[in-house]
Design an enzyme around this catalytic site. Structure first.
Site, PDB file in Angstrom:
ATOM      1  N   SER A 212       0.524  -0.931  -0.177  1.00  0.00           N
ATOM      2  CA  SER A 212       0.059  -0.185   0.005  1.00  0.00           C
ATOM      3  C   SER A 212       1.283   1.012   0.328  1.00  0.00           C
ATOM      4  O   SER A 212       1.491   1.215   0.170  1.00  0.00           O
ATOM      5  CB  SER A 212      -1.303  -0.140   1.118  1.00  0.00           C
TER       6      SER A 212
ATOM      7  N   TYR B 131      -2.349  -1.236  10.338  1.00  0.00           N
ATOM      8  CA  TYR B 131      -2.100  -1.503   8.880  1.00  0.00           C
ATOM      9  C   TYR B 131      -1.492  -1.397   8.071  1.00  0.00           C
ATOM     10  O   TYR B 131      -1.048  -1.938   6.730  1.00  0.00           O
ATOM     11  CB  TYR B 131      -3.742  -0.564   8.278  1.00  0.00           C
TER      12      TYR B 131
END
Length: 284
Positions: free
Chosen positions: A175, A188
């Site tokens: 990400s 995350y």
């Protein structure tokens, strides 16, 4: 796993149903296929919706049969299966938790049994839970996020390895948050950092076997993950507008990066990460 933390689908409504999302994400491949994955079999986690669905659709258009691995969104998974079959390819759906090693073993065994082989593994399934204060992240949430986002990647690779060989590919989804950080997604973004390190290390570990390992680091992409708990409701209208392109990306703008890394076009690339992120160069 004896200490398996159950998926947090009741708390956050994760990972969410694409069938209920408006506007609908754009998953459709943009161009005719050119047989770049002809005769291959791909297992894609989180393939029921979002980026995973777009990758499944594009891989199918390029000639691959698809194992659609997902948690519990049966309607979305059925739709992805239909999409693959309309491209003239075979598809199977396998529901379960990638954070469970036994399930990952089952998913790979079912893929090989029903589709005959395994050539491409796409680790895409993930979860996120926004918290502004690190003290609000519970021990269970922390364990659960790591269990899905990085343990699941390890488990899938461990299960798949005996079936992968010369010319196979593993693509891991990391990400933009790994590179630029995220003040509200502490757990995350930490898992995404682990995924990038895992990708680079695994690529060196497996290249002697002829297995290429690379990654994709999407920026803000419009998928069910975000309005279903991955972002706070008040943040959704501004989602993706802080990129240089001024908008979130669509799943079919990310899928070609996975295709490139899955096929022979990227035959001289290992341990690399592609960045479909709307121009956020802080992630380079």
């Amino acid at each position: 796993m004896s200490d398996l933390i159950e998926p947090m689908i009741h708390e956050d409504r994760l990972p969410g149903h694409e069938s209920k999302l408006e506007p609908k994400p754009d998953w459709k491949p943009r161009y005719p296929g050119s047989n770049r994955l002809q005769g291959k079999v791909a297992l894609i986690t989180g393939a029921d919706s979002g980026i995973g669905r777009a990758v499944a659709a594009l891989f199918a258009r390029e000639g691959a049969d698809i194992a659609i691995v997902y948690l519990c969104e049966h309607d979305d998974a059925a739709k992805t299966k239909e999409i693959v079959e309309k491209e003239g390819r075979r598809a199977i759906t396998i529901a379960g938790d990638v954070g469970d090693r036994d399930f990952c073993n089952h998913a790979v065994e079912r893929t090989v049994k029903d589709l005959g082989r395994l050539d491409v593994l796409v680790n895409n399934a993930g979860e996120q839970h926004p918290d502004e204060d690190i003290r609000d992240i519970t021990e269970d949430q922390l364990k659960r996020t790591f269990q899905t986002n990085i343990f699941g990647y390890f488990f899938m690779v461990q299960a798949a390895l005996d079936h992968l060989g010369e010319g196979s590919a593993i693509i891991n989804c990391t990400s933009v948050t790994m590179y630029k950080g995220s003040p509200k997604l502490l757990d995350y973004s930490s898992t995404k950092g682990a995924i990038t390190a895992f990708t680079r290390s695994l690529s060196k570990n497996l290249i002697d076997k002829g297995i290429r390992v690379n990654g994709v680091a999407p920026g803000p992409i419009w998928t069910p993950l975000n309005p279903s708990g991955g972002q706070k409701p008040e943040d959704i209208p501004e989602f993706g507008k802080d990129t240089p392109m001024g908008r979130p990306g669509q799943p079919n703008e990310v899928a070609p990066s996975f295709l490139f890394l899955a096929c022979e076009d990227s035959s001289y690339m290992i341990g690399q990460v592609l960045h479909p992120n709307g121009g956020d160069h802080t992630s380079s």
